[in-house]
Design a protein around this motif. Structure first.
Motif, PDB file in Angstrom:
ATOM      1  N   ILE A 123       0.841  -1.204   0.000  1.00  0.00           N
ATOM      2  CA  ILE A 123       0.000   0.000   0.000  1.00  0.00           C
ATOM      3  C   ILE A 123       0.875   1.253   0.000  1.00  0.00           C
ATOM      4  N   VAL A 124       1.921   1.256   0.826  1.00  0.00           N
ATOM      5  CA  VAL A 124       2.829   2.410   0.856  1.00  0.00           C
ATOM      6  C   VAL A 124       3.449   2.625  -0.518  1.00  0.00           C
ATOM      7  N   THR A 125       3.887   1.547  -1.155  1.00  0.00           N
ATOM      8  CA  THR A 125       4.514   1.647  -2.477  1.00  0.00           C
ATOM      9  C   THR A 125       3.528   2.136  -3.527  1.00  0.00           C
ATOM     10  N   THR A 126       2.261   1.720  -3.407  1.00  0.00           N
ATOM     11  CA  THR A 126       1.233   2.143  -4.363  1.00  0.00           C
ATOM     12  C   THR A 126       0.948   3.628  -4.256  1.00  0.00           C
ATOM     13  N   VAL A 127       0.858   4.126  -3.036  1.00  0.00           N
ATOM     14  CA  VAL A 127       0.429   5.511  -2.809  1.00  0.00           C
ATOM     15  C   VAL A 127       1.557   6.513  -3.038  1.00  0.00           C
ATOM     16  N   PHE A 128       2.784   6.134  -2.683  1.00  0.00           N
ATOM     17  CA  PHE A 128       3.903   7.062  -2.824  1.00  0.00           C
ATOM     18  C   PHE A 128       4.608   6.851  -4.163  1.00  0.00           C
ATOM     19  N   PRO A 129       4.746   7.900  -4.975  1.00  0.00           N
ATOM     20  CA  PRO A 129       5.443   7.775  -6.264  1.00  0.00           C
ATOM     21  C   PRO A 129       6.932   7.558  -6.039  1.00  0.00           C
ATOM     22  N   PRO A 130       7.662   7.117  -7.075  1.00  0.00           N
ATOM     23  CA  PRO A 130       9.081   6.777  -6.921  1.00  0.00           C
ATOM     24  C   PRO A 130       9.928   7.860  -6.257  1.00  0.00           C
ATOM     25  N   GLY A 131       9.678   9.117  -6.546  1.00  0.00           N
ATOM     26  CA  GLY A 131      10.494  10.176  -5.966  1.00  0.00           C
ATOM     27  C   GLY A 131      10.312  10.360  -4.476  1.00  0.00           C
ATOM     28  N   GLU A 132       9.215   9.838  -3.917  1.00  0.00           N
ATOM     29  CA  GLU A 132       8.933   9.967  -2.488  1.00  0.00           C
ATOM     30  C   GLU A 132       8.927   8.616  -1.779  1.00  0.00           C
ATOM     31  N   ARG A 133       9.028   7.540  -2.542  1.00  0.00           N
ATOM     32  CA  ARG A 133       8.839   6.193  -1.992  1.00  0.00           C
ATOM     33  C   ARG A 133       9.922   5.807  -0.996  1.00  0.00           C
ATOM     34  N   GLY A 134      11.174   6.135  -1.311  1.00  0.00           N
ATOM     35  CA  GLY A 134      12.269   5.751  -0.434  1.00  0.00           C
ATOM     36  C   GLY A 134      12.130   6.357   0.950  1.00  0.00           C
ATOM     37  N   LYS A 135      11.762   7.622   1.009  1.00  0.00           N
ATOM     38  CA  LYS A 135      11.581   8.293   2.301  1.00  0.00           C
ATOM     39  C   LYS A 135      10.471   7.612   3.096  1.00  0.00           C
ATOM     40  N   ALA A 136       9.342   7.331   2.440  1.00  0.00           N
ATOM     41  CA  ALA A 136       8.216   6.691   3.133  1.00  0.00           C
ATOM     42  C   ALA A 136       8.589   5.290   3.616  1.00  0.00           C
ATOM     43  N   LEU A 137       9.257   4.520   2.753  1.00  0.00           N
ATOM     44  CA  LEU A 137       9.677   3.178   3.155  1.00  0.00           C
ATOM     45  C   LEU A 137      10.719   3.236   4.260  1.00  0.00           C
ATOM     46  N   GLY A 138      11.541   4.271   4.268  1.00  0.00           N
ATOM     47  CA  GLY A 138      12.514   4.441   5.337  1.00  0.00           C
ATOM     48  C   GLY A 138      11.838   4.614   6.686  1.00  0.00           C
ATOM     49  N   ILE A 139      10.767   5.413   6.716  1.00  0.00           N
ATOM     50  CA  ILE A 139      10.012   5.603   7.960  1.00  0.00           C
ATOM     51  C   ILE A 139       9.339   4.299   8.371  1.00  0.00           C
ATOM     52  N   TYR A 140       8.767   3.584   7.389  1.00  0.00           N
ATOM     53  CA  TYR A 140       8.110   2.315   7.688  1.00  0.00           C
ATOM     54  C   TYR A 140       9.110   1.281   8.219  1.00  0.00           C
ATOM     55  N   VAL A 141      10.247   1.161   7.545  1.00  0.00           N
ATOM     56  CA  VAL A 141      11.263   0.189   7.973  1.00  0.00           C
ATOM     57  C   VAL A 141      11.794   0.542   9.356  1.00  0.00           C
ATOM     58  N   THR A 142      11.896   1.827   9.670  1.00  0.00           N
ATOM     59  CA  THR A 142      12.305   2.246  11.007  1.00  0.00           C
ATOM     60  C   THR A 142      11.350   1.698  12.057  1.00  0.00           C
ATOM     61  N   ALA A 143      10.046   1.784  11.774  1.00  0.00           N
ATOM     62  CA  ALA A 143       9.057   1.262  12.712  1.00  0.00           C
ATOM     63  C   ALA A 143       9.206  -0.246  12.888  1.00  0.00           C
ATOM     64  N   VAL A 144       9.445  -0.961  11.777  1.00  0.00           N
ATOM     65  CA  VAL A 144       9.610  -2.424  11.847  1.00  0.00           C
ATOM     66  C   VAL A 144      10.836  -2.781  12.677  1.00  0.00           C
TER      67      VAL A 144
END
Length: 500
Positions: free
Chosen positions: A149-170
């Motif tokens: 869902i995170v990958t779907t909603v965030f375009p490539p230019g913003e995806r890494g930052k969003a996944l970084g926050i998600y991975v931090t939580a994990v």
């Protein structure tokens, strides 16, 4: 030009003045809100599921004492959760791609939260293990869809930052689990570890139902591959059960059978039109295949580190569990600081470069741990933990970004499930290696002062092997190749988010 009427009634053409619109762009505003909502629920879910899995490990002695459990039964409290999660991750990723990622995510949160509530009231060993299986099922539904869902909603230019926050939580959930779980077990009882999941789960469900509209799919209407899912699940169970049984011959036999099952599964999936896992993602997509391999190696080389250092701090250094936890928290703190930055970097720099640098730092930290002795100063361990935290943070989110960005958006659920499966398999392999070394070097005895020299020798062997693993992981990370140009992912309109 526009016509302007003068005071005398005549008209004249004057240049038109362009005025900026004061009304906000509704579509842009809605997309930004949706991104914040998706990231919020992903972070909440991304924290509680690994937290639960790691926190319960430190409470196992207390749980075992209450239910008078044997060592084998106690091991199944942890193993049942990992096995269930690993078996269902890829199938539910595919189900989410077919029937809707938000729907499966919502069901997963509900199942996980309800199972956590039941754990606070469980009366027997048998029911405890059964409920842990259902917790693992809910966890698989969450991890099989959260990243998608995170990958779907965030375009490539913003995806890494969003996944970084998600991975931090994990990673915070994984790393803080033993520390916070120990405190909660000591002061509130072991059932509090599970109860804390309930309000977080309810909050997440409310946010999803209230704020998150529409749905995302990739293969709407496609038939689900039940036979392939069963074969996949049986193979994963055999492999993971084998790891948990090492170094017994039975463990090696189960691993061998599991590998044969994986090969049979791959051949079957290549022959059917609607596979649960499109094997071409692994055979024809170099980035996807080697990024998952790098993730497997990274978790295999690092997951047991906290476990081993916790034993070293408490046995040979004489720290209490609480004080050992305070020392070990240095690693997740650094990781939490580095991971979002690494995610943003992977939006601008080739992800394999950032991830490989992280793997190199991790290998360096593991190499330093090879020289641990009974007299190693505390600053040496803390420095090593800081290096490992930086390495974990640099590797995880860019590697996840590479995995998710390397596939077509139709496969986001399956890719998310594969990424989670690599994590679980790596965790089991890491602990299996540690237990196997203990069994060979120390034997089935309690770790007392007369066995400290053998214990330290076991640590040396483990960290040598983990360093070799991580060094191989650097090459797996580098040879994946340059990520292909990212394709912009638009935010689908509410009610019709097919993500095709």
């Amino acid at each position: 030009m526009v016509k302007e009427t003068k005071k005398n009634g005549s008209t004249a053409e004057v240049p038109e003045i362009s005025r900026p619109s004061t009304a906000p762009d509704a579509d842009t505003r809605d997309a930004a809100i949706e991104k914040r909502i998706v990231l919020t629920i992903a972070v909440l879910a991304g924290f509680i599921t690994p937290f639960d899995g790691s926190a319960v490990n430190i409470a196992l002695p207390t749980i075992g004492a209450e239910f008078h459990m044997t060592a084998i039964a106690l091991s199944w409290v942890a193993t049942a959760y990992l096995l269930s999660s690993a078996v269902f991750l890829v199938p539910f990723g595919k189900i989410a791609d077919i029937y809707g990622r938000k729907k499966i995510f919502l069901y997963g949160i509900a199942i996980f939260s309800f199972a956590s509530l039941l754990m606070t009231m469980v009366p027997s060993t048998e029911l405890l293990i059964v409920i842990r299986v259902f917790q693992g099922l809910g966890s698989a539904m969450i991890f099989g869809t959260g990243v998608a869902i995170v990958t779907t909603v965030f375009p490539p230019g913003e995806r890494g930052k969003a996944l970084g926050i998600y991975v931090t939580a994990v990673y915070l959930g994984l790393s803080l689990g033993p520390f916070l779980g120990g405190l909660m077990t000591q002061y509130l009882g072991w059932r509090s570890i599970f109860f804390v999941n309930v309000p977080i789960g309810i909050t997440t469900v409310v946010i999803v139902l209230w704020k998150l509209k529409g749905e995302w799919t990739g293969f709407r209407g496609e038939k689900f591959d039940l036979a392939g899912s069963v074969l996949y699940g049986a193979a994963v169970v055999a492999v993971m059960y084998g790891f948990s049984s090492l170094p017994d011959f039975k463990g090696a036999a189960f691993i061998f059978v599991g590998i044969l099952g994986v090969l049979g599964f791959a051949l079957y999936e290549l022959r059917i039109p609607s596979p649960v896992l499109d094997i071409r993602l692994l055979t024809q997509n170099r980035i996807f295949a080697f990024s998952n391999l790098a993730a497997l190696i990274n978790y295999s080389a690092t997951f047991a580190v906290t476990f081993l250092l916790s034993l070293d701090l408490q046995y040979t250094k004489g720290f209490t569990p609480e004080h050992a936890g305070f020392i070990l928290i240095a690693q997740p703190v650094v990781q939490a600081m580095v991971s979002p930055v690494a995610g943003r970097l992977s939006d601008r720099i080739e992800p394999r470069i950032v991830a490989s640098a992280g793997m190199m730092l991790t290998a360096t930290g593991l190499f330093l741990l090879i020289f641990l002795t009974e007299t190693t100063p505390l600053w040496h361990m803390v420095l090593t933990l800081l290096i490992l935290g930086a390495g974990f943070g640099l590797f995880s989110s860019p590697n996840t970004n590479a995995i998710m960005s390397s596939v077509d958006k139709r496969f986001y659920g399956v890719a998310s499930g594969m990424n989670g499966t690599m994590r679980l398999l790596g965790q089991m392999l890491s602990m299996g290696i540690a237990m196997m070394i203990f069994a060979v070097v120390i034997g089935p005895v309690e770790i007392t002062p007369e066995y400290y020299s053998q214990f330290i020798l076991s640590l040396h062997y483990a960290f040598i092997l983990f360093t070799v693993f991580c060094t191989l992981g650097i090459f797996a990370s580098l040879v994946r190749g340059k990520a292909r140009p990212a394709v912009s992912v638009s935010i689908p309109e509410a009610g019709n988010k097919k993500g095709r």
